[in-house]
Write a protein that holds these residues in place. Sequence first.
Motif, PDB file in Angstrom:
ATOM      1  N   LEU A  50      27.205 -32.892  79.240  1.00  0.00           N
ATOM      2  CA  LEU A  50      26.324 -34.027  79.379  1.00  0.00           C
ATOM      3  C   LEU A  50      26.648 -34.907  78.088  1.00  0.00           C
ATOM      4  CD1 LEU A  50      24.063 -35.687  80.797  1.00  0.00           C
ATOM      5  CD2 LEU A  50      22.668 -34.173  80.114  1.00  0.00           C
ATOM      6  N   LEU A  51      26.366 -34.064  76.893  1.00  0.00           N
ATOM      7  CA  LEU A  51      26.426 -34.964  75.600  1.00  0.00           C
ATOM      8  C   LEU A  51      27.735 -35.444  75.442  1.00  0.00           C
ATOM      9  CD1 LEU A  51      24.231 -32.065  73.699  1.00  0.00           C
ATOM     10  CD2 LEU A  51      23.540 -34.193  74.492  1.00  0.00           C
ATOM     11  N   LYS A  52      28.585 -34.886  75.808  1.00  0.00           N
ATOM     12  CA  LYS A  52      30.041 -35.415  75.685  1.00  0.00           C
ATOM     13  C   LYS A  52      30.535 -36.394  76.463  1.00  0.00           C
ATOM     14  CE  LYS A  52      32.437 -31.533  76.142  1.00  0.00           C
ATOM     15  NZ  LYS A  52      33.346 -30.228  76.141  1.00  0.00           N
ATOM     16  N   LYS A  53      29.506 -36.856  77.636  1.00  0.00           N
ATOM     17  CA  LYS A  53      29.807 -37.557  78.608  1.00  0.00           C
ATOM     18  C   LYS A  53      30.808 -37.157  79.609  1.00  0.00           C
ATOM     19  CE  LYS A  53      27.852 -41.357  76.356  1.00  0.00           C
ATOM     20  NZ  LYS A  53      27.851 -42.934  75.951  1.00  0.00           N
ATOM     21  N   ASP A  54      31.113 -36.046  79.777  1.00  0.00           N
ATOM     22  CA  ASP A  54      32.279 -35.524  80.622  1.00  0.00           C
ATOM     23  C   ASP A  54      31.498 -35.035  81.771  1.00  0.00           C
ATOM     24  OD1 ASP A  54      34.147 -34.227  81.901  1.00  0.00           O
ATOM     25  OD2 ASP A  54      34.501 -32.473  80.337  1.00  0.00           O
ATOM     26  N   PHE A  55      31.110 -36.126  82.799  1.00  0.00           N
ATOM     27  CA  PHE A  55      30.474 -35.605  83.892  1.00  0.00           C
ATOM     28  C   PHE A  55      30.904 -34.959  85.006  1.00  0.00           C
ATOM     29  CE2 PHE A  55      28.698 -40.314  82.081  1.00  0.00           C
ATOM     30  CZ  PHE A  55      27.772 -39.579  81.172  1.00  0.00           C
ATOM     31  N   ASN A  56      31.980 -35.153  85.119  1.00  0.00           N
ATOM     32  CA  ASN A  56      32.799 -34.391  86.197  1.00  0.00           C
ATOM     33  C   ASN A  56      32.729 -32.905  86.062  1.00  0.00           C
ATOM     34  OD1 ASN A  56      33.700 -36.770  87.648  1.00  0.00           O
ATOM     35  ND2 ASN A  56      35.529 -36.578  86.706  1.00  0.00           N
ATOM     36  N   ASN A  57      32.919 -32.583  84.740  1.00  0.00           N
ATOM     37  CA  ASN A  57      32.798 -31.049  84.428  1.00  0.00           C
ATOM     38  C   ASN A  57      31.341 -30.650  84.505  1.00  0.00           C
ATOM     39  OD1 ASN A  57      35.221 -29.825  84.108  1.00  0.00           O
ATOM     40  ND2 ASN A  57      35.533 -30.572  82.099  1.00  0.00           N
ATOM     41  N   GLY A  58      30.498 -31.476  83.992  1.00  0.00           N
ATOM     42  CA  GLY A  58      28.999 -31.315  83.930  1.00  0.00           C
ATOM     43  C   GLY A  58      28.574 -30.855  85.764  1.00  0.00           C
ATOM     44  N   PHE A  59      28.952 -31.732  86.766  1.00  0.00           N
ATOM     45  CA  PHE A  59      28.672 -31.430  87.853  1.00  0.00           C
ATOM     46  C   PHE A  59      29.264 -30.187  88.363  1.00  0.00           C
ATOM     47  CE2 PHE A  59      27.831 -36.275  88.301  1.00  0.00           C
ATOM     48  CZ  PHE A  59      26.498 -35.843  88.986  1.00  0.00           C
ATOM     49  N   VAL A  60      30.579 -29.878  87.868  1.00  0.00           N
ATOM     50  CA  VAL A  60      30.815 -28.480  88.271  1.00  0.00           C
ATOM     51  C   VAL A  60      30.443 -27.229  87.805  1.00  0.00           C
ATOM     52  CG1 VAL A  60      33.157 -27.275  87.988  1.00  0.00           C
ATOM     53  CG2 VAL A  60      33.319 -29.533  88.419  1.00  0.00           C
ATOM     54  N   TYR A  61      30.009 -27.234  86.643  1.00  0.00           N
ATOM     55  CA  TYR A  61      29.393 -26.285  85.994  1.00  0.00           C
ATOM     56  C   TYR A  61      27.684 -26.114  86.637  1.00  0.00           C
ATOM     57  CZ  TYR A  61      32.622 -26.433  82.259  1.00  0.00           C
ATOM     58  OH  TYR A  61      34.014 -26.262  81.710  1.00  0.00           O
ATOM     59  N   ILE A  79      26.406 -26.338  69.824  1.00  0.00           N
ATOM     60  CA  ILE A  79      26.122 -27.830  70.485  1.00  0.00           C
ATOM     61  C   ILE A  79      25.230 -28.734  69.940  1.00  0.00           C
ATOM     62  CG2 ILE A  79      24.880 -28.443  72.756  1.00  0.00           C
ATOM     63  CD1 ILE A  79      25.939 -25.851  73.967  1.00  0.00           C
ATOM     64  N   ASN A  80      24.042 -27.752  69.263  1.00  0.00           N
ATOM     65  CA  ASN A  80      22.969 -28.866  68.476  1.00  0.00           C
ATOM     66  C   ASN A  80      23.940 -29.308  67.216  1.00  0.00           C
ATOM     67  OD1 ASN A  80      20.903 -28.266  70.258  1.00  0.00           O
ATOM     68  ND2 ASN A  80      20.301 -26.449  69.080  1.00  0.00           N
ATOM     69  N   THR A  81      24.746 -28.731  66.720  1.00  0.00           N
ATOM     70  CA  THR A  81      25.424 -29.376  65.457  1.00  0.00           C
ATOM     71  C   THR A  81      26.647 -30.229  65.862  1.00  0.00           C
ATOM     72  OG1 THR A  81      26.305 -27.306  65.024  1.00  0.00           O
ATOM     73  CG2 THR A  81      24.381 -27.824  63.899  1.00  0.00           C
ATOM     74  N   LEU A  82      26.850 -30.543  67.280  1.00  0.00           N
ATOM     75  CA  LEU A  82      27.883 -31.359  67.813  1.00  0.00           C
ATOM     76  C   LEU A  82      29.279 -30.693  67.679  1.00  0.00           C
ATOM     77  CD1 LEU A  82      26.724 -34.943  66.382  1.00  0.00           C
ATOM     78  CD2 LEU A  82      25.934 -33.650  68.456  1.00  0.00           C
ATOM     79  N   GLN A  83      29.381 -29.483  67.675  1.00  0.00           N
ATOM     80  CA  GLN A  83      30.975 -28.753  67.394  1.00  0.00           C
ATOM     81  C   GLN A  83      31.042 -28.096  69.044  1.00  0.00           C
ATOM     82  OE1 GLN A  83      31.268 -26.040  63.739  1.00  0.00           O
ATOM     83  NE2 GLN A  83      28.800 -26.366  63.647  1.00  0.00           N
ATOM     84  N   TYR A  84      31.185 -29.271  69.746  1.00  0.00           N
ATOM     85  CA  TYR A  84      31.582 -28.922  71.141  1.00  0.00           C
ATOM     86  C   TYR A  84      32.543 -28.237  71.278  1.00  0.00           C
ATOM     87  CZ  TYR A  84      28.109 -32.760  71.632  1.00  0.00           C
ATOM     88  OH  TYR A  84      26.911 -33.640  71.427  1.00  0.00           O
TER      89      TYR A  84
END
Length: 423
Positions: free
Chosen positions: A277-288, A237-242
């Motif tokens: 959050l960092l990928k701006k995938d907010f829907n999944n962010g709320f799910v998790y 995550i810290n090295t952007l390898q999402y």
Amino acid sequence: MSNNINRSLIGNILKSIRVEKNIPMKKIASALKVSESTVSQIETGKNSATKEKINEICHVCGCSFDYKTDREKMIDLVLYIYAQYSNLSTDEMNSTIEEVKNNSFISCSYARFEYYLILYMDNIVNKNISNVEFIEKMIEIGINSFTNNELAIYYDMQGLKYIYSKNSIKAVKFLEKSISFNSNFLMNNYHHCTIYLNLGYYNLAQIFINKSLKIALEDVMIERLFHLLLNQASLYINTLQYQEADRINLKLLEESYVRNDLFLRYCVLSNLTLSSLLKKDFNNGFVYIGMIDQKYLNDDYDLILYQIMLYFFSNDYISTKNHIRKALGNTSISSYYKNFFQGIKYLMDNKFIKAIERIESCYNLALTAGEVDRAMLVLKLLNELYLDCRLQNKLRKVKELQEKFYKMSYANQIIEDIGLKLN
């Protein structure tokens, strides 16, 4: 054990008992009808203490010396408790520690310092630091009697104490001392990779993750293995390898349900929330974040921050303000989170200059504390702000800082090279 070591160990034990009981050397000398210098020589191991003298000194201190406790067995018990901690066998570890605590006579025996080292592990691992300074004082008196393994454990616990208090720089100091006495303990390698992730030493973190994984597999420490994989996911995550991070986290999430491990699930879901959050995938962010047990949401300010940012970036300003108001109402909130939340509040009030000042201060606070992972999160938000406010000079500075973070693996170098302020 040689006579010299015996004398030194016994002298240290007698001194620590006297210090604990707050009895002046003069009172001991008077009771033994000897000079204070003779008592001093006994305590420093220059003179040997006969059994009679040991008993007399202990009598003055209001205790009796136990000659039956086998110090070698207590040293083995220290290693056993540390191994239980290493494999997250918390119940077994605490049960073993309670057995030691219920036999307080051990504290007045040849194994006195092992007794206090076990108490120290209990206090640090279980985050009960109210009595830690006294225990450290006792241990330091007899630290020259410890084996290399005991020294490695003691300094690792000191490093863990500073990890918990989020003082990364001090943590490294003690972790390096720990690993100099034994480089093959799983936990000091594990703590190294954890703290190096916090500090942004990504190359070093990867080295210690690899070494820790090897040790965990060789020693069949399966429970700890999952948390090592969490560290690997955090590094990604810290090295952007999402994509790599999510692959590990989703497998660990499945495992947490199989094992009914709430703590592992909480850690995994925290990682997945941050990644979303960092990928701006907010829907999944709320799910998790919605899958995390409420007790963790209440206590973890990082999670509170992720939740607030998810609402903010989703333009749900009412929920954002409600959560900020609740968080700021906690008197124990740190300056980092307080400034961050106030900065987001200023953004919603269209007070962009004040918002930027607050959030820039978070960057400085995180970097000064050696928490590069938090500094990187701040930079991502600043990047968005500078774009919105058309602050091109600051935007270029952020890009430079981000590039430096990924190129360098030593946080102190970063601090020296770029300073602590965004000019």
